[in-house]
Design a protein around this motif. Structure first.
Motif, mmCIF file in Angstrom:
data_model
loop_
_atom_site.group_PDB
_atom_site.id
_atom_site.type_symbol
_atom_site.label_atom_id
_atom_site.label_comp_id
_atom_site.label_asym_id
_atom_site.label_seq_id
_atom_site.Cartn_x
_atom_site.Cartn_y
_atom_site.Cartn_z
ATOM 1 N N LEU A 75 0.839 -1.194 0.000
ATOM 2 C CA LEU A 75 0.000 0.000 0.000
ATOM 3 C C LEU A 75 0.878 1.250 0.000
ATOM 4 N N ILE A 76 0.405 2.292 -0.664
ATOM 5 C CA ILE A 76 1.112 3.566 -0.663
ATOM 6 C C ILE A 76 0.191 4.641 -0.105
ATOM 7 N N LYS A 77 0.797 5.609 0.565
ATOM 8 C CA LYS A 77 0.040 6.748 1.084
ATOM 9 C C LYS A 77 0.191 7.893 0.086
ATOM 10 N N ILE A 78 -0.925 8.495 -0.245
ATOM 11 C CA ILE A 78 -0.947 9.612 -1.186
ATOM 12 C C ILE A 78 -1.572 10.796 -0.468
ATOM 13 N N ARG A 79 -0.895 11.929 -0.520
ATOM 14 C CA ARG A 79 -1.431 13.143 0.096
ATOM 15 C C ARG A 79 -2.267 13.887 -0.941
ATOM 16 N N LEU A 80 -3.566 13.979 -0.700
ATOM 17 C CA LEU A 80 -4.480 14.702 -1.585
ATOM 18 C C LEU A 80 -4.553 16.136 -1.082
ATOM 19 N N LYS A 81 -4.036 17.069 -1.865
ATOM 20 C CA LYS A 81 -3.983 18.472 -1.452
ATOM 21 C C LYS A 81 -5.013 19.269 -2.243
ATOM 22 N N ASN A 92 -7.659 24.950 -0.982
ATOM 23 C CA ASN A 92 -7.661 25.729 0.250
ATOM 24 C C ASN A 92 -6.568 25.258 1.220
ATOM 25 N N ASP A 93 -5.550 24.572 0.696
ATOM 26 C CA ASP A 93 -4.373 24.099 1.437
ATOM 27 C C ASP A 93 -4.685 23.053 2.502
ATOM 28 N N THR A 94 -5.845 22.403 2.425
ATOM 29 C CA THR A 94 -6.103 21.283 3.311
ATOM 30 C C THR A 94 -5.597 20.015 2.632
ATOM 31 N N GLU A 95 -5.269 19.042 3.452
ATOM 32 C CA GLU A 95 -4.766 17.779 2.919
ATOM 33 C C GLU A 95 -5.539 16.616 3.522
ATOM 34 N N GLU A 96 -5.616 15.565 2.746
ATOM 35 C CA GLU A 96 -6.227 14.313 3.190
ATOM 36 C C GLU A 96 -5.290 13.199 2.744
ATOM 37 N N VAL A 97 -5.102 12.212 3.591
ATOM 38 C CA VAL A 97 -4.213 11.106 3.241
ATOM 39 C C VAL A 97 -5.054 9.971 2.670
#
Length: 151
Positions: free
Chosen positions: A3-9, A12-17
């Motif tokens: 599995l890989i973690k991807i940072r969804l940016k 509005n500069d918020t991020e979700e993993v």
């Protein structure tokens, strides 16, 4: 494993993993993290728009802890927003958004008016280069004001 973690940016500069497998497709990633909004979401990785829904995450070399920028376009479908849209800070005039750039021109004009007041009433404190500079800044701000407010 695998599995890989991807940072969804977001804009509005918020991020979700997001957690995904490299074999997952762009379409699977969209449907997993943006259900019902797949057609509205645009995913951008390293300046490249990920348009092909059948393309795997491995093909554009998406690795662990990379950043994918997400943009929700305004589509014809009315779905519930994934993130709240920032609203106006206060009452605004129609057609003129209230912001720092809009208030900058009136502020500079007030400062210029004070400069001219002091130039007229305290003439002995202003040298010739200072007066020429005041005239130049006044002309520049005048063109700026007509550019921002004149239509």
């Amino acid at each position: 494993p695998g599995l890989i973690k991807i940072r969804l940016k977001f804009l509005n500069d918020t991020e979700e993993v997001a957690v995904a497998r490299p074999e997952d497709t762009v379409g699977v990633l969209k449907s997993k993290y943006f259900p019902g909004q797949e057609s509205q979401m645009k995913l951008i990785y390293r300046g490249q728009l990920l348009q092909d829904q059948a393309r795997t995450l491995r093909s554009p070399r998406i690795t662990d802890n990379c950043v994918i920028h997400c943009h929700r376009s305004r589509g014809a479908t009315a779905a519930a927003p994934a993130l709240p849209e920032p609203g106006p800070a206060g009452p605004t005039a129609p057609g003129l958004p209230l912001g720092g750039g809009t208030l900058m021109v009136p502020t500079v004009m007030v400062v210029l008016a004070l400069g001219w007041y002091f130039r007229i009433n305290y003439r002995q404190l202003f040298t010739a280069p200072a007066t020429v500079s005041l005239i130049g800044v006044t002309v520049l701000v005048t063109f700026l004001a007509f550019g921002v407010y004149g239509q």
